[in-house]
Design a protein around this motif. Structure first.
Motif, mmCIF file in Angstrom:
data_model
loop_
_atom_site.group_PDB
_atom_site.id
_atom_site.type_symbol
_atom_site.label_atom_id
_atom_site.label_comp_id
_atom_site.label_asym_id
_atom_site.label_seq_id
_atom_site.Cartn_x
_atom_site.Cartn_y
_atom_site.Cartn_z
ATOM 1 N N HIS A 55 0.840 -1.200 0.000
ATOM 2 C CA HIS A 55 0.000 0.000 0.000
ATOM 3 C C HIS A 55 0.874 1.249 0.000
ATOM 4 O O HIS A 55 0.534 2.259 -0.607
ATOM 5 N N GLN A 56 2.009 1.180 0.660
ATOM 6 C CA GLN A 56 2.951 2.310 0.707
ATOM 7 C C GLN A 56 3.486 2.619 -0.692
ATOM 8 O O GLN A 56 3.648 3.784 -1.049
ATOM 9 N N ASP A 57 3.755 1.576 -1.488
ATOM 10 C CA ASP A 57 4.216 1.787 -2.859
ATOM 11 C C ASP A 57 3.144 2.491 -3.692
ATOM 12 O O ASP A 57 3.446 3.380 -4.489
ATOM 13 N N LEU A 58 1.888 2.110 -3.503
ATOM 14 C CA LEU A 58 0.789 2.764 -4.205
ATOM 15 C C LEU A 58 0.690 4.228 -3.791
ATOM 16 O O LEU A 58 0.538 5.113 -4.642
ATOM 17 N N LYS A 59 0.786 4.499 -2.501
ATOM 18 C CA LYS A 59 0.730 5.882 -2.022
ATOM 19 C C LYS A 59 1.865 6.706 -2.620
ATOM 20 O O LYS A 59 1.654 7.843 -3.053
#
Length: 91
Positions: A55-59
């Motif tokens: 999810h951090q990569d998407l953010k």
């Protein structure tokens, strides 16, 4: 899973912008999948399937200049604001 619907006459321009976004986004950290599809039943509609390692990569991707520039630049090409439906594979 973002869905984009082009204004009449702007399909090719939107498609070009989406392909540019696809090319740049595939280089982002954590990108597992980033593919734009045309809707076979609606020539003005494009669907983006994307997958991220976290999810951090998407953010982080959503904060990239190429994403922000795309979002700002395509508003005038869209018949309606694009929608995003988060999806999760059934395992």
């Amino acid at each position: 899973m973002p869905v984009f619907t082009a204004k009449a006459g702007h399909e090719a321009t939107l498609q070009e912008a989406l392909l540019g976004l696809q090319s740049a986004s595939r280089k982002d950290a954590g990108c597992l999948e980033y593919t734009v599809f045309s809707d076979d039943q609606r020539a003005d509609t494009y669907v983006l399937i994307e997958g991220w390692a976290s999810h951090q990569d998407l953010k982080a991707h959503n904060e990239e200049d190429h994403v922000k520039d795309f979002v700002d630049g395509v508003q005038s090409l869209l018949a309606v604001p694009f929608s995003v439906s988060p999806i999760t594979p059934l395992v």
